[in-house]
Design a protein around this motif. Structure first.
Motif, PDB file in Angstrom:
ATOM      1  N   LYS A 208       0.836  -1.204   0.000  1.00 20.20           N
ATOM      2  CA  LYS A 208       0.000   0.000   0.000  1.00 20.20           C
ATOM      3  C   LYS A 208       0.871   1.254   0.000  1.00 20.20           C
ATOM      4  CE  LYS A 208      -3.968  -2.058   2.342  1.00 20.20           C
ATOM      5  NZ  LYS A 208      -4.966  -1.905   3.441  1.00 20.20           N
ATOM      6  N   GLY A 209       0.253   2.351  -0.305  1.00 22.93           N
ATOM      7  CA  GLY A 209       0.968   3.617  -0.311  1.00 22.93           C
ATOM      8  C   GLY A 209       1.116   4.188   1.080  1.00 22.93           C
ATOM      9  N   ARG A 210       1.938   5.211   1.194  1.00 22.28           N
ATOM     10  CA  ARG A 210       2.133   5.882   2.471  1.00 22.28           C
ATOM     11  C   ARG A 210       0.857   6.611   2.878  1.00 22.28           C
ATOM     12  NH1 ARG A 210       6.860   9.828   2.019  1.00 22.28           N
ATOM     13  NH2 ARG A 210       5.299  10.991   0.828  1.00 22.28           N
ATOM     14  N   GLU A 211       0.563   6.551   4.158  1.00 19.80           N
ATOM     15  CA  GLU A 211      -0.701   7.083   4.671  1.00 19.80           C
ATOM     16  C   GLU A 211      -0.429   7.993   5.856  1.00 19.80           C
ATOM     17  OE1 GLU A 211      -4.484   4.476   5.277  1.00 19.80           O
ATOM     18  OE2 GLU A 211      -3.303   4.324   7.119  1.00 19.80           O
ATOM     19  N   PHE A 212      -1.074   9.150   5.856  1.00 17.83           N
ATOM     20  CA  PHE A 212      -0.953  10.072   6.977  1.00 17.83           C
ATOM     21  C   PHE A 212      -1.633   9.485   8.209  1.00 17.83           C
ATOM     22  CE2 PHE A 212      -0.800  13.949   9.291  1.00 17.83           C
ATOM     23  CZ  PHE A 212      -2.030  14.109   9.902  1.00 17.83           C
ATOM     24  N   VAL A 213      -1.020   9.697   9.374  1.00 14.62           N
ATOM     25  CA  VAL A 213      -1.602   9.223  10.632  1.00 14.62           C
ATOM     26  C   VAL A 213      -1.979  10.394  11.536  1.00 14.62           C
ATOM     27  CG1 VAL A 213      -1.221   7.863  12.720  1.00 14.62           C
ATOM     28  CG2 VAL A 213      -0.333   7.049  10.516  1.00 14.62           C
TER      29      VAL A 213
END
Length: 124
Positions: free
Chosen positions: A44-49
């Motif tokens: 998956k792609g990078r995701e903001f947390v």
């Protein structure tokens, strides 16, 4: 240059908790820096947390609201991510990032410095 080093990842059962830390060093970690946490699961792609600026304004991804808390200790140049009620879908490599602006942002491209990441694995 700012160096960021994450720690605190590991293996935890669903419903458990972990606290991630990110220590900043190098160039003066001044008031203008916003700190963020991002994650990337396999395939998956990078995701903001979450993100926090100098004065404590915070912003969270919807799926972690109420479970995760971001905080920072400016005297120690350290940002934390307290993760509670963890779910298997939280499994990912978690990255700390720093942005040379007081404006909170969830866009990874707007962050200037990145840590090497720490693995968080949540078992069901």
């Amino acid at each position: 240059q700012v160096q960021l080093v994450e720690s605190g990842g590991g293996l935890v059962q669903a419903g458990g908790s972990l606290r991630l830390s990110c220590a900043a060093s190098g160039r003066t970690f001044g008031y203008s820096y916003t700190m963020g946490w991002f994650r990337q699961a396999p395939g998956k792609g990078r995701e903001f947390v979450a993100a926090i600026n100098w004065i404590g304004n915070t912003f969270y991804y919807d799926t972690v609201k109420g479970r995760f808390t971001i905080s920072r200790d400016n005297a120690k140049n350290t940002v934390y991510l307290q993760m509670n009620s963890l779910k298997p879908e939280d499994t990912a490599v978690y990255y700390c990032a720093a942005r040379g602006s007081a404006a909170v942002s969830r866009a990874g491209r707007e962050y200037d410095y990145w840590g090497q990441g720490t693995q968080v694995t949540v078992s069901s």
